[in-house]
Design an enzyme around this catalytic site. Sequence first.
Site, PDB file in Angstrom:
ATOM      1  N   SER A   1     -53.637 -19.578  37.716  1.00 24.56           N
ATOM      2  CA  SER A   1     -53.412 -19.863  39.279  1.00 24.56           C
ATOM      3  C   SER A   1     -51.978 -19.819  39.585  1.00 24.56           C
ATOM      4  O   SER A   1     -51.630 -19.966  40.723  1.00 24.56           O
ATOM      5  CB  SER A   1     -53.585 -21.526  39.282  1.00 24.56           C
ATOM      6  OG  SER A   1     -54.924 -21.785  38.975  1.00 24.56           O
TER       7      SER A   1
ATOM      8  N   GLU B   1       0.731  -1.340  -0.042  1.00 27.83           N
ATOM      9  CA  GLU B   1       0.089   0.057   0.179  1.00 27.83           C
ATOM     10  C   GLU B   1       0.805   1.372   0.029  1.00 27.83           C
ATOM     11  O   GLU B   1       0.361   2.259  -0.542  1.00 27.83           O
ATOM     12  CB  GLU B   1      -0.864  -0.047   1.269  1.00 27.83           C
ATOM     13  CG  GLU B   1      -2.068  -1.111   1.062  1.00 27.83           C
ATOM     14  CD  GLU B   1      -3.067  -0.884  -0.143  1.00 27.83           C
ATOM     15  OE1 GLU B   1      -3.210   0.429  -0.339  1.00 27.83           O
ATOM     16  OE2 GLU B   1      -3.647  -1.812  -0.377  1.00 27.83           O
TER      17      GLU B   1
END
Lengths: 147, 781
Positions: free
Chosen positions: B476, B197
Site C-alpha cells: 500500500s 636512518e
Amino acid sequence: MRRLLVRTLLVMLAGLFAGCAVRPPVAPPPKVPEVEVEPVGPAVAPLLRAARELASAGDLEPAGAHLERALRIEPRNPLLWQELARIRLVQGLYRQAEGMAARSNSLAAGHSQLRRENWRIIGRARNALGDHQGAKEAFDLAGQQPP
Amino acid sequence: MKRLFSRSTSSGKRSARRPARKSPRRFFGKKILLAGLLLAVLLASGYVLHLDFVIRERFEGRRFALPARVYARPLELYPGLQLTAAELVEELRLLGYRETASPREPGSYRWRESRVTLKTRDFTFADGMQPATTLQVDFAEGRVARLERVGGDGHLALLRLDPALIGGIYPGNNEDRVLVRLSEVPQRVLDALITVEDVRFYRHRGVDPRGLARALVMTLSGRSLQGGSTLTQQLVKNFFLSSERTVRRKLNEMIMALLLEIHYSKDEILETYLNEVYFGQDGNRAIHGFGLASAHFFDKPLMQIDLSEAALLVGMLKGPSYYSPRRQPERALGRRNLVLASMAEAGVIDDQQLLAARILPLGVVERPPRGTSPYPAFLSLVHRQLRENYRDQDLRSEGLQIFTTLDPWVQRAAERALVGRLEQLESNWNLPAASLQGAVLVSDARNGEVQAVVGGRNPRYEGFNRALDARRPVGSLIKPAIFLTALQPPHRYTLASLLDDSPLLLRQPGTEDWQPQNYDKQFHGPVPLYRVLAQSYNVSTARLGLELGVPEVQQTLRRLGVEPERPGYAASLLGTDAYTVLEMAQLYQTLAGGFRISPRAIREVLTFDGRPLQRYPLAVEQVIDGPTSYLLTTALQRVVTEGTGQGLNRYLPEALGVAGKTGTTDALRDSWFAGFTGNRVAVVWLGRDDNQPAGLTGAGGALTVWGELMAALKQEPVLLAMPEGIEHVWIESSSGRRSAAGCPDVVKLPFVVGTAPAETASCATPREKGTVRRWFERVFR
C-alpha cells in the site's frame, strides 16, 4: 453614434467594476512603510549579505551555495528561496528558478510583495523556456497580488 | 676515451711483433671494440635516461594515490539552535576533540555545566578556509543561548564545526595516507629519522659510500642499527616496492637515487619520503606515511606527537610488522629505546630528554581510528552518486574531498531503532533469531538531503545494501499515487467522495482474473475517500485506480520521481510492483510538500588542496499544486490519527501532524512504513532475505521502527500553510454529505473551493437556515 453608445456603456461598465473592486474605505488605510518583507534571523543575515555581495560580483555559484547554507538554518524562509530563484534565473537555470520561486510562494502566504516578485520570476523563467502562455498567467498573477 | 686510447696503443705494440698481414684484422677488431664500447655507452646512457624518466614521472606525476575523503555534514552552531551542552560534547567527541582543562590546542574542549569552551581546527570548506577559533558556547533551555569568540570581538552569529571524517574511497591497492608538509613535521621526528636512518642525509648526493662502509662495519661488529641505504635510496625502494634482492635492483636503486638528487632538493625528497614510507597493514588497508601512521597509532595529528612517539614511528621503519607496537609491544619498546639512545648519542637530545622519554609507555591507542567507514551503506550511496560524474580511478587516487549530508545523530538513531526493534520483534512474535532483515533511509523533508542510510541489521557490514539494492513489493505504500491522481485537477474526487468497497472481479483477456481482497477479508460498502486511504482498503482503492486508469496512475508516479514497472497491470495498483527503499524515499520526499527534490547525499566536492570542484545544488520542481498537496497530506495525516498508522501515537505526539502510510504484502512478506514530519522523511522496510513470510504487517513491524527512530530525533510539526483556494467543511463521514459541527459522525475536511458536496446531511440544522447559508456560500465563494 453606435460607437459612442458602446463607449458610454464601456465607461459605465468600467465604473461598475471599479466600484466592485474598490470597497469604499471607512478610513484611509495607513501608509505602511516598506519594510523588509521577511526578515532573516541573525545567524542567516551574514550569509544572505555574503550571497548578495557574491551575486553582485557575478559569483553566482558560491552565492547560491551561501543561500543553500542559509536555507539549512531557516528552511521555511520564503525570502531565501526567492533569492535563490533569482540567482538561478540569472544563471539561466530557468526550471530551477521557477521551482524555487514556487517554493517561496508556497511559504509566503500573506507576503504579497514577495509573491508578486515570485510570480515575476516565474513569468520570466517561463518566457525563457518558451512557455509564453504560462508566462502571461504568471505575470497576471503578479499583477493580481494586492499592493 | 683515455682507456680506449691506451688499449689501442698496447695493441699497436703487439702489432710490431706480429706479421703485417694480420694488421687489417686487428684494425677491424679495434673498430668492433670501439663500436661495441660506444654501443655500450649509448645503451647505458639510454638506460639511465630511461630510469631518469621513470623516477621523475613517479616523483612528479602523481606522487601519491590519495583516497577520496568523505565527510559528514558540519554542525552549524548559532544562537537559538536547539542543542544541549551534552549533545555538543557528544558531537565534539565524535570529531575526536579532547577534553582538557584549558582548550588551547585546536580540537580540544572543556565542559562546565551550561558552558562549553572549545577550539576548532582549521578547516577548508567549499567557501574557503575557516581558521581555528576559540569559542565559548552557553546553553539555556535546551538551546544555544550565546556564542562568543574568546579573545575576539564579542558574540558570533554563526560558526561551523569541522565535519567528521566518515570514510574514504581507497585506491585499488588500498593505500591510505594523510599528506603532511615538511613544515608541519615536528623537528623531533626529523631528528630521529635522520639520526637513525641516514645521518649524512644533508651531505651525500643520494648514495653514501661512507655510510655504506660504516653500516658494513657496524653490522660486522654486531651493532646493527644502521642500514646502508640513504633515505633517498629507501624512497626509491618504496616507490617500486618489490621484495627481490638482486644486485641489479640495488644498482637501479642507486642510479635512481643519484638521479633524484640531481633533479630535486633535499627537502622535496625528505617530504616525499615522509609521506611514502610504509607502516604496515590495517586489514586490507596499507598505512603509508607519517601523517596517517600518527593517526593510526596515536590517534592524533603528527604535529602533536612527542619525542617517544616520534622515536617509535622511526624505529618501526626497519620492519613495520616485526616491530608492530600493537602485536609486538616488547620488541617495539626495545626498538624505540634504541632509537632514543642513538639520538642521545648523536647529541640531538640531551640525557634528561632521553631519561624522560625512555620510561614512557608506547602510548599506542588500543583501537585504531576506523579505516573503513562506520557507515558503509551511506558511503555506497555517496559512491554511486559520485560515479555519475567521476571515473572510479579518479575517486580512488585524486584525494578528492567529498562533503556529504550524513547526519551522524540521525544515522545512529536509525541504526539503533532498526537493530533494537528487529530483536524485539523476533522475540515478541517468536520468530527465529536473526531471521529478519531491514533497511532505513532518512532525508531532510525540506531539501532532500539524505541524513542516514541503514542497509541491514548489521550496519557496519559492507555487503548487500538493502536500502539501495533490495527491490521488494511495496504494497500500500504506492497508494498515495492513486489518490493523488484522483484528487488533482480537474478534481474528479474529493476527500469526501464515496468510494465503492464492494466485491470486485476484474476479467481481462490474457490475464488471470483479479479479485482484490481487503486485509480484514471484509467489504465495507461506500466509504469516503480519505478513509479508504486511512484504513488502507484494497478493494475500493483498486476500483478507484481502475477507474482512473493504470497508465494515468503510472504517469503520476513518474511525475513524483519514481519510474514504474512496465507494463502496468491492475495489481500494480495494490503494490505488487517492487521498488527500493531509496525509490520510496523519493516518492515520499515529493509527497512531503509537493515539490520534487531528489534525495542527495553530496553537497560538494573539493580537490585535495581545497579548491571547489563540483557542487550538487539543491534542485526543486513543483509537481503537485498547493491545494492538491494540502488535501493529500491531510489524508496521509488521517492514516496516523485514525487509520492503520495509529500505532505511531505511542511514539510521537499528535501535535506533530505526522503523515504516513503503512505497506504490507502478500503473506506478510514485506513490512513497510513511509512518512514525514515537518523536517524529516523516512522509509523503513522489514522482511526476510529469502523472501519467506516475515509475519509482520506494516503497522506491526516497520511502523514501530519508524516511530522509535523519529521519536529519538528532533521533529518539527507538519506545518501546512493553507493555500489559497482551500476551504474546510464539516462532513458526515458515513454519507459524505455536508454537515455541521456538533452533528454525530462528522469530520472537518479540506476541499478545493467549489468542490465540497452541496447536499446536506439531515442533522445539519434547520433546512431553511441551511438553504440560506448555502445561498450565501454560493455567492461569496
